[in-house]
Scaffold this motif. Structure first.
Motif, PDB file in Angstrom:
ATOM      1  N   ARG A  78       0.817  -1.217   0.000  1.00  0.00           N
ATOM      2  CA  ARG A  78       0.000   0.000   0.000  1.00  0.00           C
ATOM      3  C   ARG A  78       0.851   1.268   0.000  1.00  0.00           C
ATOM      4  O   ARG A  78       0.395   2.327   0.390  1.00  0.00           O
ATOM      5  CB  ARG A  78      -0.930   0.018   1.229  1.00  0.00           C
ATOM      6  N   LEU A 127      -7.401   2.745  -7.653  1.00  0.00           N
ATOM      7  CA  LEU A 127      -6.466   3.128  -6.591  1.00  0.00           C
ATOM      8  C   LEU A 127      -6.320   4.648  -6.566  1.00  0.00           C
ATOM      9  O   LEU A 127      -5.848   5.251  -7.544  1.00  0.00           O
ATOM     10  CB  LEU A 127      -5.093   2.475  -6.813  1.00  0.00           C
ATOM     11  N   ASP A 154      -6.071   4.954  -1.038  1.00  0.00           N
ATOM     12  CA  ASP A 154      -5.755   3.544  -1.236  1.00  0.00           C
ATOM     13  C   ASP A 154      -4.260   3.259  -1.300  1.00  0.00           C
ATOM     14  O   ASP A 154      -3.842   2.111  -1.146  1.00  0.00           O
ATOM     15  CB  ASP A 154      -6.396   3.047  -2.545  1.00  0.00           C
TER      16      ASP A 154
END
Length: 358
Positions: free
Chosen positions: A259, A281, A286
């Motif tokens: 991440r 994303l 995110d």
């Protein structure tokens, strides 16, 4: 009453100004201090560019007062950088400000990213009459200098800018000033780790010296911090591979739970973020993202946290060291100066980590 070091050195400069040149033994007698003490003072003053010493003889700095730091008045400094762009524009700005402040003159040469172009450009600058030259050679990432002997043999002092010569290189004994890119990468990794990201992707170019330093810094940084290393996502054609890179990042997010990503450089990071949205994303919700260079990062939407090498300071420090070299000559020890980048915290580091949100 025993004189302080400041008083003693002021007296040394006064004697040297009066005598023009003097042996250290006689200087110690005139100052009234032990020879070993005066030798230490002379070494410190020479390193600061306030006087010149050679073979036991101390003399004033040529062309200037021994009571003030050597200036660049009437000096001409050459500067050779790779193809012009925002990164080296700021290095040049820093050098120009320092040259102007010192009363010197700067002559600029710009090359392509081909090492064969360096020497002709340097020769042209030398024809203009230089006292010293600041060089950013077009060395290939990882190999430093296959043929750097000609640099060592230049008729004027040379100083490397944003380049590090390996110990066995012909130019290892030249002065150098540059950014510590490994430290910059470590700052980014440490920040992401503090946000809970125990694994960080690196997206990086392969075609520049800085890119190589960033890659090496990533390998060392994850080792030092005990983080989980990931294969580097290569940018082989800068500015043309955002979709492919975004797909590779999205795949790592989906299958490996990563991440966080560090991207070299700003151009790649700015092009990457909208491509990631096509994969669902968003930065920072995110994915935490840090860019390396901080040339355009603050202008992104959202503004990108970025590692900022001290570009202007590198240019200024290079000029200042060159002027000291010209004033002191070989008595000044070789300097390898590394300036530390900063981490500029902005919006793009709010992504979810391994077990908590940053």
């Amino acid at each position: 009453m025993t004189a302080t070091a400041e008083q003693r050195r002021a007296r040394i400069l006064e004697v040297v100004r009066e005598r023009g040149s003097i042996r250290v033994v006689e200087l110690a007698e005139r100052v009234g201090s032990a020879q070993v003490t005066v030798r230490r003072d002379v070494a410190a003053l020479a390193e600061s560019g306030l006087l010149h010493r050679s073979h036991g003889v101390v003399s004033p700095v040529r062309g200037g007062s021994p009571l003030t730091p050597a200036t660049g008045r009437d000096r001409t400094i050459g500067m050779l950088v790779p193809t012009g762009g925002p990164y080296f524009d700021e290095v040049i700005d820093g050098a120009l400000a320092a040259v102007t402040s010192a009363g010197a003159r700067l002559l600029l040469g710009v090359t392509s990213y081909e090492s064969a172009d360096d020497r002709p450009q340097v020769e042209q600058l030398l024809d203009a009459g230089l006292d010293g030259i600041l060089l950013t050679p077009n060395w290939r990432p990882g190999d430093a200098s296959d043929d750097a002997t000609w640099i060592r043999e230049l008729p004027v002092p040379a100083l490397l800018v944003e380049r590090i010569a390996p110990p066995d290189s012909a130019v290892a004994q030249l002065d150098s000033v540059g950014s510590d890119h490994a430290h910059g990468v470590l700052l980014a990794l440490r920040h992401l780790l503090a946000l809970g990201h125990e694994s960080v992707l690196l997206v990086a170019r392969e075609d520049t010296w800085t890119a190589h330093q960033v890659r090496a810094g990533y390998t060392e940084g994850v080792r030092l911090l005990g983080m989980e290393p990931r294969p580097v996502i290569d940018v082989q054609r800068p500015g043309q591979e955002s979709r492919r890179v975004a797909a590779a990042v999205a795949n790592a997010v989906a299958h490996d739970g990563v991440r966080a990503v560090l991207v070299h450089n700003d151009q790649e990071a700015l092009q990457l973020t909208p491509m990631l949205r096509a994969h669902g994303l968003r930065t920072p919700d995110d994915l935490a993202l840090i860019s390396y260079d901080d040339v355009f990062a603050a202008l992104a939407a959202p503004p990108l946290t970025a590692v900022a090498p001290p570009r202007r300071a590198v240019g200024a420090a290079a000029v200042e060291l060159m002027l000291r070299r010209l004033a002191a000559g070989p008595d000044l020890p070789v300097h390898h100066v590394r300036l530390l980048p900063e981490l500029k915290i902005r919006t793009s580091c709010g992504g979810r980590g391994s077990d908590k949100t940053g």
